[in-house]
Motif scaffolding. Sequence first.
Motif: not given
Length: 475
Positions: A135-138, A235-240, A248-253, A465-467
């Motif tokens: 997916t990342l390569n594409v 999806y990634s709101d870096l301001t909040t 934590d979301r990355v580890i879970a995914a 987002d994908f991570y």
Amino acid sequence: MRNYLLLIVLFTGSLAAKAQETWSLERCIVYAIEHSVDMQQADYAIADADIINDLNRQQRYPNLTAGTNAFWNTGRTVDPTTNDFISTTFFSNGLQLNTGVTLFNGGRINNTIKQGQLSQEAAQEDKASTINTITLNVLAAYFEALFAQDDLVNQTVQRKTIVDQIDQMNKMVEAGTRAKFEIYDLEAQLAQADQSVTLAQNRIDLAIISLKGVMNLDSQDPMELTEPPVDQAVYSDLTTASFEEILDRVIAARPELRAFDLRVQSAELGVDLAKADLYPSLTFGVSFSSNFSNQFKQASEDGSIVRVDQNVFLNGNPATIGTDQFIPSSVSTLPWADQIDENKSLGFGFNLNIPIYNRNQTKGGINRAKLNVLNQQAERERYSINLRNTLGGLITDVKAAERALEATDKVLEARQISFENAEKRFNLGAINSFDYTNIQDQLNQAKTQQIIAKYDYMLKVKVLDFYQGYPVSLN
């Protein structure tokens, strides 16, 4: 696997891929996954783990073996049917049937089954990791092609602008308001624009070939990419969101982390497997055997009685004693089936093996198994550190790309205003063609930089987002 399922949902929710004339990012990803050699190998690894897992479970059941032999013997040999020594040539045949089951072996079978199940689950996570890599390569190749397409559009628009300017300059020269030599500057700029259009087209061709290569799509197949909307969902709101929340979301995914956890558990079971050699093992077995020999004879029931005389001495005086003996009319080899029935032997029993000393092989195996646990834990820790650093870099890149995009938007806006002003002054004869061309070049550079910044930001935010496990989509 969650990312893959989300992709399937996104893809199947639209028209069938084969019926589409254009390729969306989702369609490219799904096609790449379905036609990837790496995915085939991942499926093979899962199938292999399934086979091993089934073999491990089969160890709980008894085994069963059968055997037979056939011998032609000559000279002094033991007849297997009578255990007598005979000195003749004869044929013999033996049958054996054996079964056995392990009753106790230190928990080796149960731990082997558990270890196989963990390996099976790890293979599934490896497949999910392969999907992520594809997916990342594409994603990267698709964005490169999108940028090349936008760059071609930009270069084509710039060329048309120069052509329009040359037409206008010709009219002004004919009217006597401009000198003939000013057309030469514009024609030189047109030649440069033609070169830029050619280079942009070449870049598209190379980007599309690269994308097809990542997808394992035939290079001769037509491909037209879907132009994504300008406004993209982020999806990634870096301001909040804090770094730890995103982490934590990355580890879970990440399936790689789950695969590492499974392999650590498998290594821990490896210690228990090594310790199983410290315990006695108990097995139960049953055996059946029988034999046939062509020297095993049977007499017929009919025959005659013959008196046999034998000379003896009674009280020192010679005497003759006669005895009646039955002489069968014929003697033949007992049939094979009858011999097998008469010579059958059945046995069963237990076998206990108690380890006492084996040159410290068991102790060494236990120590190596413990080291393997530490090594697997270290591998997981190293991946976790790299993942944390990668995430930090991604967040920094997204913030930098967002600032760069904002800056290029401002520069482009300023260059556009400057060009519009220069165009008015050029039409009025207030500036020459050289100054006008220079201002136009600055506008073209600003447009190119804005395209680069736009796709650079989109790519980096989509990767972030994908991570975190969010779906990859440009809708």
